[in-house]
Design a protein around this motif. Sequence first.
Motif, short mmCIF file in Angstrom:
data_model
loop_
_atom_site.label_atom_id
_atom_site.label_comp_id
_atom_site.label_asym_id
_atom_site.label_seq_id
_atom_site.Cartn_x
_atom_site.Cartn_y
_atom_site.Cartn_z
N GLN A 1 0.88 -1.15 0.00
CA GLN A 1 0.00 0.00 0.00
C GLN A 1 0.92 1.21 0.00
OE1 GLN A 1 -2.22 -0.62 3.55
NE2 GLN A 1 -0.54 -0.10 4.91
N PRO A 2 0.41 2.41 -0.24
CA PRO A 2 1.30 3.57 -0.27
C PRO A 2 2.15 3.67 0.99
CG PRO A 2 -0.83 4.16 -1.14
CD PRO A 2 -0.97 2.77 -0.57
N GLY A 3 3.46 3.74 0.81
CA GLY A 3 4.39 3.91 1.92
C GLY A 3 4.90 2.63 2.56
N GLN A 4 4.35 1.46 2.16
CA GLN A 4 4.81 0.21 2.76
C GLN A 4 4.62 -0.95 1.78
OE1 GLN A 4 2.81 -0.91 6.38
NE2 GLN A 4 3.92 -2.82 6.54
N VAL A 5 5.74 -1.59 1.44
CA VAL A 5 5.73 -2.74 0.55
C VAL A 5 6.56 -3.83 1.21
CG1 VAL A 5 6.30 -3.57 -1.77
CG2 VAL A 5 5.65 -1.19 -1.45
N THR A 6 6.05 -5.07 1.18
CA THR A 6 6.80 -6.18 1.77
C THR A 6 6.93 -7.32 0.78
OG1 THR A 6 4.82 -7.20 2.73
CG2 THR A 6 6.04 -5.67 4.13
N LEU A 7 8.04 -8.00 0.85
CA LEU A 7 8.30 -9.20 0.07
C LEU A 7 8.63 -10.30 1.08
CD1 LEU A 7 10.36 -9.63 -3.11
CD2 LEU A 7 10.93 -11.02 -1.14
N ASN A 8 7.97 -11.45 0.95
CA ASN A 8 8.21 -12.55 1.88
C ASN A 8 8.40 -13.83 1.09
OD1 ASN A 8 8.39 -14.23 4.06
ND2 ASN A 8 6.29 -13.94 4.76
N SER A 9 9.55 -14.47 1.29
CA SER A 9 9.80 -15.77 0.68
C SER A 9 10.64 -16.59 1.64
CB SER A 9 10.51 -15.63 -0.67
OG SER A 9 11.87 -15.35 -0.49
N ALA A 10 10.64 -17.90 1.44
CA ALA A 10 11.43 -18.78 2.30
C ALA A 10 12.92 -18.47 2.19
CB ALA A 10 11.16 -20.23 1.93
N LYS A 11 13.37 -18.02 1.02
CA LYS A 11 14.79 -17.77 0.82
C LYS A 11 15.26 -16.45 1.42
CE LYS A 11 15.01 -20.51 -3.28
NZ LYS A 11 16.02 -21.36 -3.72
N THR A 12 14.39 -15.42 1.39
CA THR A 12 14.82 -14.10 1.86
C THR A 12 14.26 -13.71 3.21
OG1 THR A 12 12.95 -12.96 0.84
CG2 THR A 12 14.93 -13.23 -0.51
N GLY A 13 13.17 -14.35 3.63
CA GLY A 13 12.46 -13.85 4.78
C GLY A 13 11.66 -12.64 4.33
N ILE A 14 11.41 -11.71 5.24
CA ILE A 14 10.63 -10.53 4.90
C ILE A 14 11.56 -9.35 4.63
CG2 ILE A 14 8.88 -8.90 5.70
CD1 ILE A 14 7.74 -11.13 7.44
N ILE A 15 11.30 -8.67 3.51
CA ILE A 15 12.02 -7.44 3.15
C ILE A 15 10.99 -6.33 3.10
CG2 ILE A 15 13.40 -6.26 1.40
CD1 ILE A 15 14.33 -9.00 0.40
N TYR A 16 11.31 -5.19 3.72
CA TYR A 16 10.41 -4.04 3.75
C TYR A 16 11.00 -2.89 2.94
CZ TYR A 16 8.43 -6.36 7.87
OH TYR A 16 7.87 -7.26 8.73
N ALA A 17 10.11 -2.10 2.34
CA ALA A 17 10.52 -0.88 1.65
C ALA A 17 9.33 0.07 1.61
CB ALA A 17 11.01 -1.20 0.24
N GLU A 18 9.61 1.31 1.24
CA GLU A 18 8.53 2.30 1.15
C GLU A 18 7.84 2.29 -0.20
OE1 GLU A 18 9.60 6.22 2.41
OE2 GLU A 18 10.46 5.51 4.29
N SER A 19 8.52 1.79 -1.23
CA SER A 19 7.92 1.76 -2.57
C SER A 19 8.36 0.50 -3.30
CB SER A 19 8.36 3.00 -3.36
OG SER A 19 9.72 2.88 -3.72
N PRO A 20 7.61 0.10 -4.32
CA PRO A 20 8.02 -1.05 -5.13
C PRO A 20 9.37 -0.85 -5.79
CG PRO A 20 5.73 -0.52 -5.56
CD PRO A 20 6.29 0.59 -4.71
#
Length: 192
Positions: A88-107
């Motif tokens: 959503q605006p201001g918060q993007v997350t990527l979650n996978s078994a290989k990386t765990g969770i990665i956070y950022a403000e934009s895609p």
Amino acid sequence: MRLFSKLGLTLFATSSLVLTGCQPFVQKPANISQQVEAENQFNLQGKIGVRTPQQSGSAFFTWVQQQQQFDIELSGILGVGKTQISGQPGQVTLNSAKTGIIYAESPEELLEQATGWQAPITHLVDWVQARPATVNAQIQKDPQQRPTQFIEDGWTVDLSYNDSASLPNRLILKQALESGQENRITMLIQNR
């Protein structure tokens, strides 16, 4: 095996981020805003391929867009290598078994963190709906007046349609590099 794991991780992260459609909030007049909000609700399924000078690969995707919020699931054949991306605006997350969770403000920021390269990811919400993302876009149209190409922000986007469909079933995004090579993303939309 280690090279394949790195390539797979980068591919999934790249594919994931290519699909993320989180758009920055822009104040618009009420009637235009309501129309865009209605259009920014979709559910897409298909396949995405990414090719850069360093790597290539593909994944299956499911993308649910609800105005400014999105949820994307990527997986390899038989669901192997599942990756979840939400935003959503201001918060993007990527979650996978290989990386765990990665956070950022934009895609775009998430893509750069995960892969090291940049792309106008937020434009994809517009491009999959056959509309330019900016007022500066160069647009080519077919005889039915459907956009067949956008040139925006250093990318050329070719759109293809099934018969008389008003929305594209295939997008090819190309970014020319100084080396004479290119980054290429091919998105095949199988279900809308």
